[in-house]
Design an enzyme around this catalytic site. Structure first.
Site, PDB file in Angstrom:
ATOM      1  N   LYS A   1       0.849  -1.193   0.000  1.00 49.40           N
ATOM      2  CA  LYS A   1       0.000   0.000   0.000  1.00 49.40           C
ATOM      3  C   LYS A   1       0.886   1.246   0.000  1.00 49.40           C
ATOM      4  O   LYS A   1       1.688   1.458   0.907  1.00 49.40           O
ATOM      5  CB  LYS A   1      -0.907   0.002   1.240  1.00 49.40           C
ATOM      6  CG  LYS A   1      -1.716   1.301   1.423  1.00 49.40           C
ATOM      7  CD  LYS A   1      -2.634   1.251   2.645  1.00 49.40           C
ATOM      8  CE  LYS A   1      -3.313   2.594   2.901  1.00 49.40           C
ATOM      9  NZ  LYS A   1      -4.161   2.592   4.122  1.00 49.40           N
TER      10      LYS A   1
ATOM     11  N   LYS B   1     -10.189  12.892   8.252  1.00 53.91           N
ATOM     12  CA  LYS B   1      -9.765  12.466   9.584  1.00 53.91           C
ATOM     13  C   LYS B   1      -9.713  13.664  10.529  1.00 53.91           C
ATOM     14  O   LYS B   1      -9.566  14.800  10.071  1.00 53.91           O
ATOM     15  CB  LYS B   1      -8.345  11.866   9.507  1.00 53.91           C
ATOM     16  CG  LYS B   1      -8.262  10.512   8.839  1.00 53.91           C
ATOM     17  CD  LYS B   1      -6.816  10.035   8.790  1.00 53.91           C
ATOM     18  CE  LYS B   1      -6.689   8.689   8.111  1.00 53.91           C
ATOM     19  NZ  LYS B   1      -7.346   7.580   8.828  1.00 53.91           N
TER      20      LYS B   1
ATOM     21  N   ASP C   1       1.510   6.235   5.681  1.00 55.63           N
ATOM     22  CA  ASP C   1       0.545   5.309   5.092  1.00 55.63           C
ATOM     23  C   ASP C   1       1.067   4.643   3.811  1.00 55.63           C
ATOM     24  O   ASP C   1       0.349   3.902   3.151  1.00 55.63           O
ATOM     25  CB  ASP C   1      -0.776   6.043   4.824  1.00 55.63           C
ATOM     26  CG  ASP C   1      -1.995   5.148   4.968  1.00 55.63           C
ATOM     27  OD1 ASP C   1      -1.874   4.080   5.602  1.00 55.63           O
ATOM     28  OD2 ASP C   1      -3.060   5.510   4.443  1.00 55.63           O
TER      29      ASP C   1
ATOM     30  N   GLU D   1      -9.507   3.734   2.116  1.00 53.89           N
ATOM     31  CA  GLU D   1      -8.969   3.847   0.757  1.00 53.89           C
ATOM     32  C   GLU D   1      -7.910   2.801   0.442  1.00 53.89           C
ATOM     33  O   GLU D   1      -7.677   2.479  -0.718  1.00 53.89           O
ATOM     34  CB  GLU D   1      -8.391   5.251   0.549  1.00 53.89           C
ATOM     35  CG  GLU D   1      -6.943   5.465   1.003  1.00 53.89           C
ATOM     36  CD  GLU D   1      -6.725   5.273   2.495  1.00 53.89           C
ATOM     37  OE1 GLU D   1      -7.719   5.338   3.252  1.00 53.89           O
ATOM     38  OE2 GLU D   1      -5.570   5.043   2.903  1.00 53.89           O
TER      39      GLU D   1
ATOM     40  N   ARG E   1      -7.828  -0.415   0.914  1.00 54.82           N
ATOM     41  CA  ARG E   1      -8.388  -1.606   0.249  1.00 54.82           C
ATOM     42  C   ARG E   1      -8.791  -1.282  -1.185  1.00 54.82           C
ATOM     43  O   ARG E   1      -8.780  -2.161  -2.051  1.00 54.82           O
ATOM     44  CB  ARG E   1      -9.570  -2.131   1.075  1.00 54.82           C
ATOM     45  CG  ARG E   1     -10.685  -1.142   1.237  1.00 54.82           C
ATOM     46  CD  ARG E   1     -11.622  -1.489   2.377  1.00 54.82           C
ATOM     47  NE  ARG E   1     -11.103  -1.100   3.695  1.00 54.82           N
ATOM     48  CZ  ARG E   1     -11.720  -1.315   4.845  1.00 54.82           C
ATOM     49  NH1 ARG E   1     -12.874  -1.930   4.856  1.00 54.82           N
ATOM     50  NH2 ARG E   1     -11.178  -0.938   5.984  1.00 54.82           N
TER      51      ARG E   1
HETATM   52  N1  BES Z   1      -4.355   4.363   6.922  1.00 58.22           N
HETATM   53  C1  BES Z   1      -5.528   4.149   7.684  1.00 58.22           C
HETATM   54  C2  BES Z   1      -5.325   3.133   8.798  1.00 58.22           C
HETATM   55  C3  BES Z   1      -4.513   3.573   9.966  1.00 58.22           C
HETATM   56  C4  BES Z   1      -5.039   4.437  10.893  1.00 58.22           C
HETATM   57  C5  BES Z   1      -3.250   3.078  10.151  1.00 58.22           C
HETATM   58  C6  BES Z   1      -4.279   4.821  11.986  1.00 58.22           C
HETATM   59  C7  BES Z   1      -2.497   3.445  11.246  1.00 58.22           C
HETATM   60  C8  BES Z   1      -3.015   4.329  12.158  1.00 58.22           C
HETATM   61  C9  BES Z   1      -6.658   3.632   6.801  1.00 58.22           C
HETATM   62  O1  BES Z   1      -6.659   4.126   5.506  1.00 58.22           O
HETATM   63  C10 BES Z   1      -7.928   4.062   7.433  1.00 58.22           C
HETATM   64  O2  BES Z   1      -8.159   5.231   7.513  1.00 58.22           O
HETATM   65  N2  BES Z   1      -8.732   3.091   7.868  1.00 58.22           N
HETATM   66  C11 BES Z   1      -9.956   3.377   8.505  1.00 58.22           C
HETATM   67  C12 BES Z   1     -10.980   2.396   8.010  1.00 58.22           C
HETATM   68  C13 BES Z   1     -12.386   2.718   8.429  1.00 58.22           C
HETATM   69  C14 BES Z   1     -12.858   3.991   7.762  1.00 58.22           C
HETATM   70  C15 BES Z   1     -13.276   1.558   8.077  1.00 58.22           C
HETATM   71  C16 BES Z   1      -9.756   3.234  10.008  1.00 58.22           C
HETATM   72  O3  BES Z   1      -8.997   2.336  10.430  1.00 58.22           O
HETATM   73  O4  BES Z   1     -10.292   4.048  10.745  1.00 58.22           O
HETATM   74 ZN    ZN Z   2      -4.866   4.698   4.751  1.00 56.63          ZN
HETATM   75 MN    MN Z   3      -7.700   5.956   5.371  1.00 59.51          MN
END
Ligand code: BES
Ligand code: ZN
Ligand code: MN
Length: 496
Positions: free
Chosen positions: A267, A279, A290, A351, A353
């Site tokens: 990724k 966010k 990321d 995003e 996935r």
């Molecule tokens: N890159 C993030 C995941 C992440 C968050 C990694 C914090 C490390 C620390 C990913 O793209 C994301 O935002 N995932 C969301 C998914 C949700 C919207 C279903 C998440 O984990 O909140």
């Molecule tokens: Zn992400």
């Molecule tokens: Mn994200």
């Protein structure tokens, strides 16, 4: 940093720091005893008087009489009956940290004395090379950084002192440790690099540079090229940003031409603001990390190239920013993936996935022996497992088991999580083949379930490195994980 193996008497060796391990009972190993004899018992007297029990505590003894080294650095391995991998690693990490802050430019490890417990000399050397290199890593910014710290001298040379001759397995293990460490350094550099420097284009340029250096074939697709392939899901993430996306394909051909490759998919979201589902502001800077999955693919390619492993490996990196704008994908939008399956984007922050699914479909054309994707995919994975292991999901339990065991061996652990069909229904959508989120329960599992719908019929594992790719707080920085695990897997496949 250069590593070499030496079979010389430790007390006679000219070096900046001679590192000797000792158990809390004060008993020295063969090499420690030789040094002790040369100092007429002063080493053991000082150890008995001043060294604390806890594994990883240090005692620096400058200019011991009878010893050629500038300093002897004694490190505690803790209690003998509690001795395990962890004690060696924490001792070596403490040594590395001390060396990095010292003025010594060379060091020698009494490596034979470090061998204890269930582990052998090759394991010890691999672990030592990795730990020392890792502890002395310094982020080098391509821009000015006035941190006011005095520039400590760099540790350039480390000798591994052995009692007796070394065999091929020992030499190979040291080379592996060093290669893994240099791969990790690249991964850490890329992760730490701010998003205004580490763009998708920069990742592509780094891949091309690796390609030149190690004679790898590297293909890079731009926005039009990605569109032509048909990666509608990937592109939907890029729509909000002016920064150009890239799809990077690396070919490492060390094996026979017909041998099925392992495909690594990383990724590469160079900044994840969440997009329209933006966010919260606090800590958002860390979303520059990321792209650590992508960076771990590049680091692993560096490591296997240095080792010239006789296998075939393909690297796939979808790289993009995830930003909000007037052209960004909106919650509720439906996009069509490369596989033809449609996806209702209920949350633009899920995003990772969306870009990985198209790369996983693309992987099929290589008829892979195995595919591993690596992604900072879900915050939920941190809730489930914290920061110690990466989350490990697979459509093949034997494969998962193999990876979990390798992770244990190399200290880059992963933990097998369920991927049961029961979770799939959380991804139901009224308007497309699936939704891109599965609600709050088991967020890291539903993310893996989403990916599983794009894995065709190959053997596949997914590593969620959200909790392991970087550290927050005062020690903020990329860790270089899971380069050790990935490289160990490829070394094992190559039969080394
Ligand atoms: N890159 C993030 C995941 C992440 C968050 C990694 C914090 C490390 C620390 C990913 O793209 C994301 O935002 N995932 C969301 C998914 C949700 C919207 C279903 C998440 O984990 O909140
Ligand atoms: Zn992400
Ligand atoms: Mn994200």
């Amino acid at each position: 940093m250069e590593f070499s193996i030496k079979a010389s008497a430790p007390e006679k060796l000219k070096t900046g720091a001679l590192v000797v391990p000792v158990f809390s009972d004060g008993a020295l190993g063969a090499q420690g005893l030789a040094i002790d004899a040369a100092t007429a018992g002063q080493l053991s007297r000082l150890v008995a008087r001043d060294l604390e029990e806890k594994s990883g505590t240090l005692l620096a003894l400058p200019e011991l009489p009878g010893v050629a080294a500038e300093r002897v650095l004694v490190v505690s391995l803790g209690k003998r009956d509690e001795f395990a991998d962890k004690a060696v690693r924490s001792a070596l990490a403490a040594v590395g940290k001390w060396l990095a802050g010292s003025r010594a430019t060379s060091a020698a490890l009494c490596a034979t004395d470090f061998v204890a417990g269930a582990r052998d000399l090759p394991w010890t050397l691999r672990t030592a090379a990795q730990a020392l290199f890792d502890a002395t890593y310094q982020y080098e910014a391509p821009y000015g950084k006035k941190d006011g710290k005095s520039q400590s001298k760099r540790l350039a040379k480390v000798e591994m002192l052995l009692v007796g001759k070394s065999d091929n397995a020992t030499k190979a293990a040291l080379a592996q440790g060093a290669a893994i460490a240099s791969g990790m350094a690249l991964t850490r550099d890329l992760g730490n690099l701010p998003a205004n420097y580490c763009t998708p284009t920069h990742l592509a340029d780094t891949a091309k540079k690796l390609g030149k250096q190690y004679k790898l074939k590297v293909e890079v697709f731009d926005r039009a090229g990605i569109e032509k392939i048909g990666m509608g899901s990937f592109l939907s993430v890029s729509r909000g940003s002016h920064e150009a996306p890239r799809f990077i394909v690396l070919h490492y051909n060390g094996g026979k031409a017909k041998e099925a490759p392992v495909v690594l998919v990383g990724k590469g979201v160079t900044f994840d603001s969440g997009g329209i589902s933006i966010k919260p502001g606090e800590g958002m800077d860390e979303m520059k990390y990321d792209m650590c999955g992508a960076a771990s693919v590049l680091g692993t390619f560096k490591a296997i190239s240095e080792l010239a492993l006789p296998i075939n490996v393909i690297g796939l990196i979808p790289a993009t920013e995830n930003l909000p704008s007037g052209t960004a994908t909106k919650p509720g939008d439906v996009v069509t993936s490369l596989s033809g399956q449609t996806i209702e984007v209920l949350n633009t922050d899920a995003e990772g996935r969306l870009i990985l699914c198209d790369a996983l479909t693309y992987a099929e054309r290589f008829k892979p022996a195995a595919v591993i994707d690596i992604a900072t995919l879900t915050g939920a994975c941190i809730i489930a497992l914290g920061h110690h292991p990466s989350g490990l999901f697979s459509n093949d339990d034997t494969f998962a088991r193999e990876l979990q065991d390798l992770g244990q061996d190399c200290g880059d652990r992963a933990w097998h999580m369920p991927l049961w069909d029961d979770y799939q229904e959380q991804l139901k959508s009224n308007f497309a083949d699936m939704a891109n989120i599965g609600g709050r329960p088991a967020g890291s599992v539903t993310a893996a379930c989403f990916l599983s719908r794009f894995t065709g019929n190959y053997k596949w594992a997914h590593l969620d490195i959200a909790g392991t790719a970087w550290k927050s707080g005062a020690e903020k920085g990329a860790t270089g994980r899971p380069v050790p695990l990935l490289t160990s897997y490829l070394i094992a496949r190559a039969g080394r």
